[in-house]
Design an enzyme around this catalytic site. Structure first.
Site, short mmCIF file in Angstrom:
data_model
loop_
_atom_site.label_atom_id
_atom_site.label_comp_id
_atom_site.label_asym_id
_atom_site.label_seq_id
_atom_site.Cartn_x
_atom_site.Cartn_y
_atom_site.Cartn_z
CD1 TRP A 66 -37.14 11.80 -51.45
CD2 TRP A 66 -37.28 12.90 -53.27
NE1 TRP A 66 -37.77 11.51 -52.79
CE2 TRP A 66 -38.06 11.63 -53.81
CE3 TRP A 66 -36.92 14.24 -54.37
CZ2 TRP A 66 -38.48 11.85 -54.99
CZ3 TRP A 66 -37.33 13.83 -55.70
CH2 TRP A 66 -38.44 12.92 -56.32
CG HIS A 74 -37.39 37.38 -44.74
ND1 HIS A 74 -36.56 39.04 -45.36
CD2 HIS A 74 -38.01 37.66 -45.92
CE1 HIS A 74 -37.29 39.31 -46.33
NE2 HIS A 74 -37.96 38.68 -47.00
CG HIS A 78 -33.52 36.40 -44.83
ND1 HIS A 78 -32.84 36.28 -43.45
CD2 HIS A 78 -33.73 36.97 -45.12
CE1 HIS A 78 -33.53 37.35 -42.80
NE2 HIS A 78 -33.84 37.79 -43.69
CG ASP A 80 -34.32 41.05 -46.48
OD1 ASP A 80 -34.44 40.32 -45.97
OD2 ASP A 80 -33.69 42.26 -45.31
CG HIS A 84 -38.99 42.23 -47.25
ND1 HIS A 84 -39.27 41.24 -46.25
CD2 HIS A 84 -37.70 42.21 -46.19
CE1 HIS A 84 -39.24 41.45 -45.34
NE2 HIS A 84 -38.83 42.07 -45.28
C1 23J Z 1 -40.74 41.89 -41.73
C2 23J Z 1 -40.25 43.24 -40.68
C3 23J Z 1 -39.52 43.64 -40.09
C4 23J Z 1 -38.43 42.91 -40.10
C5 23J Z 1 -38.36 42.21 -40.94
C6 23J Z 1 -39.33 42.17 -41.08
C7 23J Z 1 -36.42 41.75 -41.45
O1 23J Z 1 -35.84 41.67 -40.27
C8 23J Z 1 -36.41 41.29 -42.59
O2 23J Z 1 -36.19 39.67 -42.68
O3 23J Z 1 -36.51 41.33 -43.15
S1 23J Z 1 -36.89 43.51 -38.81
MN MN Z 2 -35.10 39.63 -44.70
#
Ligand code: 23J
Ligand code: MN
Length: 259
Positions: A66, A74, A78, A80, A84
């Protein structure tokens, strides 16, 4: 049997018999899985996938293997969640642990932008592209996913995949239209994030995140095999890990397609 019980029995029989195909829309997680690289002035970056053994049939566990895994939420294929983004942060049902389970199985509309994206890595899908799809396939139903096919998943080299931040995505107006005029369940892409690579400079910045999460809806990034889906008719299964206080998570995304 009730009609619903019969449908359910037919579903599993059809999957096992191959009349309904299961298409895996998930990229494999490895230490070289590309992670979004935000410019330092925008904010901190997220760690890549890594894995170390807890035991591997050895003195730490003679009969079992394991691992401990580590990654940003992210990373790779994945989900969102609304929480987020600043526009979705106050939805009580907007986190990966609080999204109602019946939101996690929904139909998908696939808009093919592969030719445009091959020609221009900064391609932006506009409202007119969405309306051209609707001319052929009918109005995008509320609570269905819109998946933007770009064939970006065919870029297996991480540098080509990230492409120095030049990657396609929706325009500001298209992101707003899908969230507010079509009330879609979410927006999914083959690229590293639901927004175009250059979308940090848009107004508002990152409009797919801004409008989709502002409407308590979801995103899917780093999908693959969108070229194996019909424009309309697939159903996708998208449950994120149930992380209390989280913002999203890596997940397995499966599509059910009439064979
Ligand atoms: C944080 C800031 C900007 C972006 C992102 C994350 C992502 O693409 C994400 O994976 O949510 S564009
Ligand atoms: Mn994301």
């Amino acid at each position: 049997m009730t009609a619903a019980a019969e449908l359910l029995a037919n579903l599993s029989t059809s999957i096992q018999g191959g009349a309904i195909k299961v298409v895996d829309l998930t990229q494999t997680l490895t230490p070289t899985t590309p992670v979004i690289a935000l410019p330092p002035e925008v904010g901190a970056n997220s760690p890549p996938f890594s894995m170390i053994p807890v035991s591997n049939f050895d003195e730490k566990g003679p009969g079992w293997a394991w691992n401990e895994i580590r990654m940003g939420e992210h990373t790779g294929t994945h989900f969102d969640a609304p929480n987020h983004w600043h526009t979705g942060r106050t939805y009580p049902d907007g986190g990966p642990a609080t999204i109602p389970a019946d939101q996690l199985i929904a139909p998908a509309c696939v808009i093919d932008c592969s030719d445009e994206s091959a020609e221009n890595p900064d391609f932006l899908m506009e409202v007119e592209h969405i309306k051209a799809w609707e001319e052929k396939h009918g109005k995008i139903p509320a609570k269905s996913w819109v998946l933007m096919r770009t064939d970006w998943s065919k870029r297996t080299d991480p540098d080509a995949f990230l492409n120095g931040g030049h990657t396609p995505g929706p325009s500001i107006e298209a992101a707003k239209f899908l969230a507010e005029e079509r009330d879609v369940m979410g927006f999914g892409v083959e690229t590293v994030g639901t927004d175009a690579g250059m979308a940090g400079m848009f107004d508002p910045p990152f409009p797919a995140h801004h409008f989709m999460h502002g409407n308590n809806r979801y995103g899917l990034a780093s999908l693959t095999n969108l070229d194996k889906l019909p424009p309309k008719g697939a159903v996708i299964i998208t449950p994120p890990l149930k992380i209390a206080g989280g913002s999203g998570s890596p997940l397995r995304v499966l599509a059910l397609v009439a064979g």
